[in-house]
Design an enzyme around this catalytic site. Structure first.
Site, PDB file in Angstrom:
ATOM      1  N   ASP A 158      45.904  59.745  46.602  1.00  0.00           N
ATOM      2  CA  ASP A 158      45.549  61.140  46.363  1.00  0.00           C
ATOM      3  C   ASP A 158      46.518  61.671  45.302  1.00  0.00           C
ATOM      4  OD1 ASP A 158      44.566  63.758  46.692  1.00  0.00           O
ATOM      5  OD2 ASP A 158      45.976  64.187  48.315  1.00  0.00           O
ATOM      6  N   LEU A 159      46.199  62.836  44.722  1.00  0.00           N
ATOM      7  CA  LEU A 159      47.066  63.414  43.699  1.00  0.00           C
ATOM      8  C   LEU A 159      48.026  64.464  44.285  1.00  0.00           C
ATOM      9  CD1 LEU A 159      47.665  63.556  40.592  1.00  0.00           C
ATOM     10  CD2 LEU A 159      46.053  65.460  40.525  1.00  0.00           C
ATOM     11  N   GLY A 160      47.474  65.551  44.823  1.00  0.00           N
ATOM     12  CA  GLY A 160      48.299  66.654  45.303  1.00  0.00           C
ATOM     13  C   GLY A 160      49.118  66.317  46.533  1.00  0.00           C
ATOM     14  N   SER A 217      41.018  62.181  43.900  1.00  0.00           N
ATOM     15  CA  SER A 217      41.481  63.552  44.130  1.00  0.00           C
ATOM     16  C   SER A 217      40.323  64.527  44.302  1.00  0.00           C
ATOM     17  CB  SER A 217      42.348  64.006  42.953  1.00  0.00           C
ATOM     18  OG  SER A 217      42.773  65.347  43.113  1.00  0.00           O
ATOM     19  N   ASN A 218      40.430  65.377  45.334  1.00  0.00           N
ATOM     20  CA  ASN A 218      39.582  66.561  45.420  1.00  0.00           C
ATOM     21  C   ASN A 218      40.159  67.564  44.434  1.00  0.00           C
ATOM     22  OD1 ASN A 218      38.032  65.500  47.468  1.00  0.00           O
ATOM     23  ND2 ASN A 218      38.886  66.778  49.084  1.00  0.00           N
ATOM     24  N   LYS A 243      36.362  64.304  49.410  1.00  0.00           N
ATOM     25  CA  LYS A 243      36.938  63.847  50.677  1.00  0.00           C
ATOM     26  C   LYS A 243      36.871  65.005  51.673  1.00  0.00           C
ATOM     27  CE  LYS A 243      40.741  63.145  48.422  1.00  0.00           C
ATOM     28  NZ  LYS A 243      42.142  62.878  48.040  1.00  0.00           N
ATOM     29  N   ASP A 278      47.532  63.287  51.937  1.00  0.00           N
ATOM     30  CA  ASP A 278      48.318  64.220  52.740  1.00  0.00           C
ATOM     31  C   ASP A 278      47.470  64.999  53.740  1.00  0.00           C
ATOM     32  OD1 ASP A 278      47.037  65.687  50.662  1.00  0.00           O
ATOM     33  OD2 ASP A 278      48.470  67.323  50.894  1.00  0.00           O
TER      34      ASP A 278
END
Length: 198
Positions: free
Chosen positions: A6-8, A107-108, A141, A166
């Site tokens: 994931d990114l964030g 990523s969302n 997601k 996360d």
């Protein structure tokens, strides 16, 4: 192996309170009120799937939060969520690629953020073989199809993939598909998981 990040708050630290702080200042709305009312509701999800425009999303959120902001003011706050890159995560991604593993980002996200973070953090794009973004894929997601699409595109089975995120709901969805999934609660989780593995 296929490693899906994931990114964030996995590769890049983000904090939505920073956006609320900017909006509070610009819109003269008490920060405590924005913190109480802000939620990732239907407009948020539609925006991340690319179903509504940036302008429509901004208007919906301003309406939900009782803010009178121009689109430019809204954008200034929206881009403020980015805090900085997690160097340990980037280093691990680079090492995985160097040893021949496949490394992708899932990523969302939304168009506004995608116009911003790649220019701020070019090293993130360089650390990944591919980037899968919800607003380009038309799904987000924890919808199972988004994980299945990434596996299909990459040519890996679920048991050949490891996923870092996360959000517990995303972890649960990936786990249900047979993907080895790791909940990232802070910046130490990924280095800790790879200790002794790399």
């Amino acid at each position: 192996m296929l490693y899906i990040f994931d990114l964030g708050n996995v590769i890049v630290d983000i904090d939505f309170n920073r956006a609320l702080g900017v909006w509070s200042d610009l819109g003269r709305v008490p920060l405590a009120l924005l913190q109480k009312e802000f939620q990732m509701g239907e407009a948020f999800e539609q925006h991340e799937r690319g179903e509504i425009s940036d302008e429509a999303f901004a208007a919906a959120l301003c309406d939900e939060l009782g803010m009178a902001l121009s689109f430019e003011q809204f954008t200034a706050g929206w881009q403020a969520i980015f805090v900085g890159v997690r160097p340990d995560a980037l280093l691990i991604m680079q090492k995985l690629r160097a040893q021949g593993d496949r490394v992708v980002i899932l990523s969302n996200t939304n168009r506004l953020h995608c116009e911003f973070w790649p220019t701020q953090y070019p090293e993130v794009q360089k650390a990944a073989d591919a980037i899968y973004l919800s607003q380009e894929m038309g799904m987000r997601k924890p919808e199972p199809d988004i994980f299945l699409k990434v596996l299909q595109q990459e040519g890996f089975s679920a048991d050949q993939a490891v996923f870092f995120d996360d959000n517990q709901a995303n972890i649960d969805a990936a786990t249900a598909l047979g993907i080895n999934s790791v909940l990232v609660t802070d910046a130490k989780v990924i280095p800790g998981w790879f200790a002794g593995r790399l």
